[in-house]
Design an enzyme around this catalytic site. Structure first.
Site, mmCIF file in Angstrom:
data_model
loop_
_atom_site.group_PDB
_atom_site.id
_atom_site.type_symbol
_atom_site.label_atom_id
_atom_site.label_comp_id
_atom_site.label_asym_id
_atom_site.label_seq_id
_atom_site.Cartn_x
_atom_site.Cartn_y
_atom_site.Cartn_z
ATOM 1 N N THR A 164 7.367 -7.103 -1.962
ATOM 2 C CA THR A 164 6.118 -7.834 -1.756
ATOM 3 C C THR A 164 5.687 -8.355 -3.127
ATOM 4 O OG1 THR A 164 4.944 -5.744 -1.928
ATOM 5 C CG2 THR A 164 5.292 -6.600 0.293
ATOM 6 N N VAL A 169 2.769 -8.989 -4.943
ATOM 7 C CA VAL A 169 1.813 -8.355 -5.865
ATOM 8 C C VAL A 169 2.410 -7.063 -6.433
ATOM 9 C CG1 VAL A 169 -0.494 -7.379 -6.101
ATOM 10 C CG2 VAL A 169 -0.156 -9.404 -4.676
ATOM 11 N N CYS A 170 3.028 -6.283 -5.566
ATOM 12 C CA CYS A 170 3.654 -5.030 -6.001
ATOM 13 C C CYS A 170 4.724 -5.294 -7.057
ATOM 14 C CB CYS A 170 4.301 -4.301 -4.830
ATOM 15 S SG CYS A 170 3.155 -3.856 -3.528
ATOM 16 N N THR A 171 5.468 -6.374 -6.871
ATOM 17 C CA THR A 171 6.526 -6.716 -7.830
ATOM 18 C C THR A 171 5.935 -6.929 -9.223
ATOM 19 O OG1 THR A 171 7.829 -7.704 -6.069
ATOM 20 C CG2 THR A 171 8.359 -8.406 -8.311
ATOM 21 N N LEU A 218 4.631 -3.390 -10.679
ATOM 22 C CA LEU A 218 5.656 -2.503 -11.230
ATOM 23 C C LEU A 218 6.242 -3.088 -12.507
ATOM 24 C CD1 LEU A 218 5.275 -1.135 -8.420
ATOM 25 C CD2 LEU A 218 7.602 -0.346 -8.693
#
Ligand code: BEZ
Length: 211
Positions: free
Chosen positions: A42, A44-46, A49
């Protein structure tokens, strides 16, 4: 029961991209950050992290170990990690938990059913060396977190754990701090040899004592 500040952080053992990890052993005598993500692959998560990986040295300087959680399985994590490294120009070196059975998500109350019945929200916990919860921040899936703010709070937590001070609004490491109300001005002058500026009897500043 949801966790509150000052509660003991639940321990767990989980499968991660760096092998099986026992949370308490992983943190050791230092600080820990446990943070959840709605799902692998996804956008935003990318970025989150990736940003955390780019700030890895900053976390290490503060003796903070970082551990990410997502309810996707390990094989997906490995493929996603390649994408994160490629697109964010980083090398993710911290473990990502494969929480397929939602054990960690449940222990830390990371699923908020009115936001999503299945995916974790963006919860972030800072755990102290005493294994107590020092900070909890919860963001919706649509808002990426500010990891400089997380570092700023860690700086404040580590400072205020050792000195009778608090940090004012928007404080950043290096700036003056506040003498806590429990310390009298007379005692503050003895405790803080760099000086105490009394603005009001309840509002007293001193240079950051650990610099
Ligand atoms: C994301 O990580 O990009 C995301 C996840 C769930 C909803 C919206 C965005």
């Amino acid at each position: 029961m949801s966790l509150r500040l000052g509660d003991t952080a639940p321990n767990f053992t989980a499968q991660t991209t760096e092998g099986e990890i026992n949370f308490y052993d992983f943190i050791g005598d230092g600080w820990g950050i446990l943070f959840s993500h709605p799902a692998d692959f996804t956008p935003v998560c990318t970025t989150e992290l990736g940003k955390t990986a780019l700030l890895q040295e900053e976390f290490a300087k503060r003796n903070v170990k970082v551990l990410a959680v997502s309810i996707d399985p390990l094989d997906k994590h490995f493929k996603w990690r390649k994408d994160i490294n490629e697109t964010q120009g980083c090398s993710v070196g911290f473990p990502i938990i494969a929480d397929a059975d939602r054990n960690v998500a449940t222990l830390y109350d990371m699923i908020h059913p009115n936001a999503s019945a299945t995916a974790t929200v963006r919860s972030l916990f800072v755990i102290g060396p005493d294994k107590l919860v020092k900070l909890m921040i919860i963001y919706p899936a649509s808002t990426g977190r500010n990891f400089y703010e997380v570092l700023r709070v860690v700086d404040s937590l580590q400072l205020t754990a050792g000195y009778s001070v608090a940090t004012p609004a928007d404080w950043k490491s290096g700036e003056d701090v506040i003498v806590v109300p429990a310390v009298s001005t007379e005692d503050a002058i003895k405790k803080f040899p760099k000086g105490v500026k009394v603005v009001k009897p309840y509002l007293r500043y001193t240079p950051q004592p650990n610099l």
